[in-house]
Design a protein around this motif. Sequence first.
Motif, PDB file in Angstrom:
ATOM      1  N   GLU A 147      40.092  56.228  12.042  1.00 46.04           N
ATOM      2  CA  GLU A 147      38.884  57.046  11.857  1.00 46.04           C
ATOM      3  C   GLU A 147      38.856  58.186  12.866  1.00 46.04           C
ATOM      4  N   PRO A 148      38.665  59.412  12.397  1.00 41.64           N
ATOM      5  CA  PRO A 148      38.544  60.528  13.342  1.00 41.64           C
ATOM      6  C   PRO A 148      37.304  60.354  14.217  1.00 41.64           C
ATOM      7  N   GLN A 149      37.409  60.809  15.449  1.00 44.91           N
ATOM      8  CA  GLN A 149      36.271  60.751  16.364  1.00 44.91           C
ATOM      9  C   GLN A 149      35.780  62.159  16.629  1.00 44.91           C
ATOM     10  N   GLN A 150      34.482  62.298  16.624  1.00 47.33           N
ATOM     11  CA  GLN A 150      33.890  63.614  16.811  1.00 47.33           C
ATOM     12  C   GLN A 150      33.760  63.952  18.291  1.00 47.33           C
ATOM     13  N   ILE A 151      33.766  65.247  18.559  1.00 47.32           N
ATOM     14  CA  ILE A 151      33.689  65.740  19.933  1.00 47.32           C
ATOM     15  C   ILE A 151      32.474  65.159  20.649  1.00 47.32           C
ATOM     16  N   LYS A 152      31.343  65.143  19.982  1.00 48.11           N
ATOM     17  CA  LYS A 152      30.103  64.641  20.595  1.00 48.11           C
ATOM     18  C   LYS A 152      30.268  63.191  21.052  1.00 48.11           C
ATOM     19  N   GLN A 153      30.896  62.350  20.216  1.00 42.78           N
ATOM     20  CA  GLN A 153      31.128  60.943  20.583  1.00 42.78           C
ATOM     21  C   GLN A 153      32.006  60.857  21.825  1.00 42.78           C
ATOM     22  N   LEU A 154      33.117  61.570  21.795  1.00 39.92           N
ATOM     23  CA  LEU A 154      34.061  61.538  22.919  1.00 39.92           C
ATOM     24  C   LEU A 154      33.404  62.040  24.199  1.00 39.92           C
ATOM     25  N   ALA A 155      32.683  63.140  24.079  1.00 37.85           N
ATOM     26  CA  ALA A 155      32.034  63.751  25.240  1.00 37.85           C
ATOM     27  C   ALA A 155      30.984  62.812  25.828  1.00 37.85           C
ATOM     28  N   ASP A 156      30.188  62.187  24.977  1.00 36.51           N
ATOM     29  CA  ASP A 156      29.148  61.282  25.461  1.00 36.51           C
ATOM     30  C   ASP A 156      29.741  60.056  26.148  1.00 36.51           C
ATOM     31  N   ARG A 157      30.789  59.473  25.579  1.00 34.79           N
ATOM     32  CA  ARG A 157      31.392  58.270  26.151  1.00 34.79           C
ATOM     33  C   ARG A 157      32.018  58.509  27.516  1.00 34.79           C
ATOM     34  N   GLN A 158      32.550  59.710  27.722  1.00 33.77           N
ATOM     35  CA  GLN A 158      33.250  59.999  28.985  1.00 33.77           C
ATOM     36  C   GLN A 158      32.535  61.029  29.859  1.00 33.77           C
ATOM     37  N   ASN A 159      31.313  61.398  29.460  1.00 38.82           N
ATOM     38  CA  ASN A 159      30.520  62.337  30.256  1.00 38.82           C
ATOM     39  C   ASN A 159      31.264  63.652  30.501  1.00 38.82           C
ATOM     40  N   ILE A 160      31.740  64.236  29.419  1.00 43.20           N
ATOM     41  CA  ILE A 160      32.466  65.512  29.459  1.00 43.20           C
ATOM     42  C   ILE A 160      31.615  66.546  28.724  1.00 43.20           C
ATOM     43  N   PRO A 161      31.426  67.731  29.273  1.00 43.72           N
ATOM     44  CA  PRO A 161      30.669  68.765  28.552  1.00 43.72           C
ATOM     45  C   PRO A 161      31.305  69.057  27.184  1.00 43.72           C
ATOM     46  N   ASP A 162      30.477  69.078  26.135  1.00 43.68           N
ATOM     47  CA  ASP A 162      30.951  69.265  24.754  1.00 43.68           C
ATOM     48  C   ASP A 162      31.829  70.501  24.582  1.00 43.68           C
ATOM     49  N   ARG A 163      31.334  71.630  25.048  1.00 44.42           N
ATOM     50  CA  ARG A 163      32.057  72.902  24.847  1.00 44.42           C
ATOM     51  C   ARG A 163      33.408  72.883  25.559  1.00 44.42           C
ATOM     52  N   TYR A 164      33.440  72.299  26.734  1.00 44.79           N
ATOM     53  CA  TYR A 164      34.681  72.215  27.492  1.00 44.79           C
ATOM     54  C   TYR A 164      35.674  71.324  26.774  1.00 44.79           C
ATOM     55  N   LEU A 165      35.187  70.182  26.278  1.00 43.11           N
ATOM     56  CA  LEU A 165      36.043  69.256  25.551  1.00 43.11           C
ATOM     57  C   LEU A 165      36.584  69.914  24.283  1.00 43.11           C
ATOM     58  N   GLU A 166      35.769  70.703  23.635  1.00 44.75           N
ATOM     59  CA  GLU A 166      36.202  71.415  22.430  1.00 44.75           C
ATOM     60  C   GLU A 166      37.412  72.306  22.740  1.00 44.75           C
ATOM     61  N   GLN A 167      37.364  73.013  23.858  1.00 44.57           N
ATOM     62  CA  GLN A 167      38.480  73.870  24.265  1.00 44.57           C
ATOM     63  C   GLN A 167      39.721  73.046  24.598  1.00 44.57           C
ATOM     64  N   LEU A 168      39.523  71.930  25.304  1.00 43.38           N
ATOM     65  CA  LEU A 168      40.659  71.071  25.655  1.00 43.38           C
ATOM     66  C   LEU A 168      41.324  70.485  24.416  1.00 43.38           C
ATOM     67  N   LEU A 169      40.503  70.034  23.460  1.00 42.97           N
ATOM     68  CA  LEU A 169      41.061  69.454  22.237  1.00 42.97           C
ATOM     69  C   LEU A 169      41.807  70.509  21.413  1.00 42.97           C
ATOM     70  N   ALA A 170      41.326  71.743  21.443  1.00 41.96           N
ATOM     71  CA  ALA A 170      42.034  72.826  20.748  1.00 41.96           C
ATOM     72  C   ALA A 170      43.417  73.037  21.386  1.00 41.96           C
ATOM     73  N   THR A 171      43.477  72.979  22.705  1.00 44.26           N
ATOM     74  CA  THR A 171      44.755  73.114  23.408  1.00 44.26           C
ATOM     75  C   THR A 171      45.672  71.937  23.071  1.00 44.26           C
TER      76      THR A 171
END
Length: 151
Positions: free
Chosen positions: A30-54
């Motif tokens: 199952e794909p995991q959404q950025i919001k889920q990942l960010a909330d579980r690890q306390n990572i800013p959403d926008r920053y995580l979005e950039q990291l996942l794109a990389t």
Amino acid sequence: MWNDRVELSGKCEYALLALIELARGHSNGEPQQIKQLADRQNIPDRYLEQLLATLRRGGIVRSVRGARGGYLLAREPWQISMQDVVHCIDGTEMQRTEAIDQQSVTIERQILVDINVELCKAVEDVLAAYSLQDLLEIRENRASTDLMYYI
């Protein structure tokens, strides 16, 4: 005493935290959404979005579009090393070697340069030795130890 420590960059730490979460859910597909990942690890959403794109451009994760879309690992967790992630996020340049004026090269300075090369190789070897699967197993072992009750 060291003035600088050998440590992962903040970007790499965040990327690895998100990847451990993706590895946790890898078996269900199952794909995991950025919001889920960010909330579980306390990572800013926008920053995580950039990291996942990389990480997507680096072939470490893949994205799935749509309402139930999100991110998945592009390979099995045991096939992705910490070295892969660090190189994807920070690049492959580990050494901070300055351009040395050939006239100022001394035997002593060359010794220090050689040791620095050896240090960087040791770091690379450690990063290559750990896969996401290894990190996940370490995480699971520590989580189960934390849940133990002592009487």
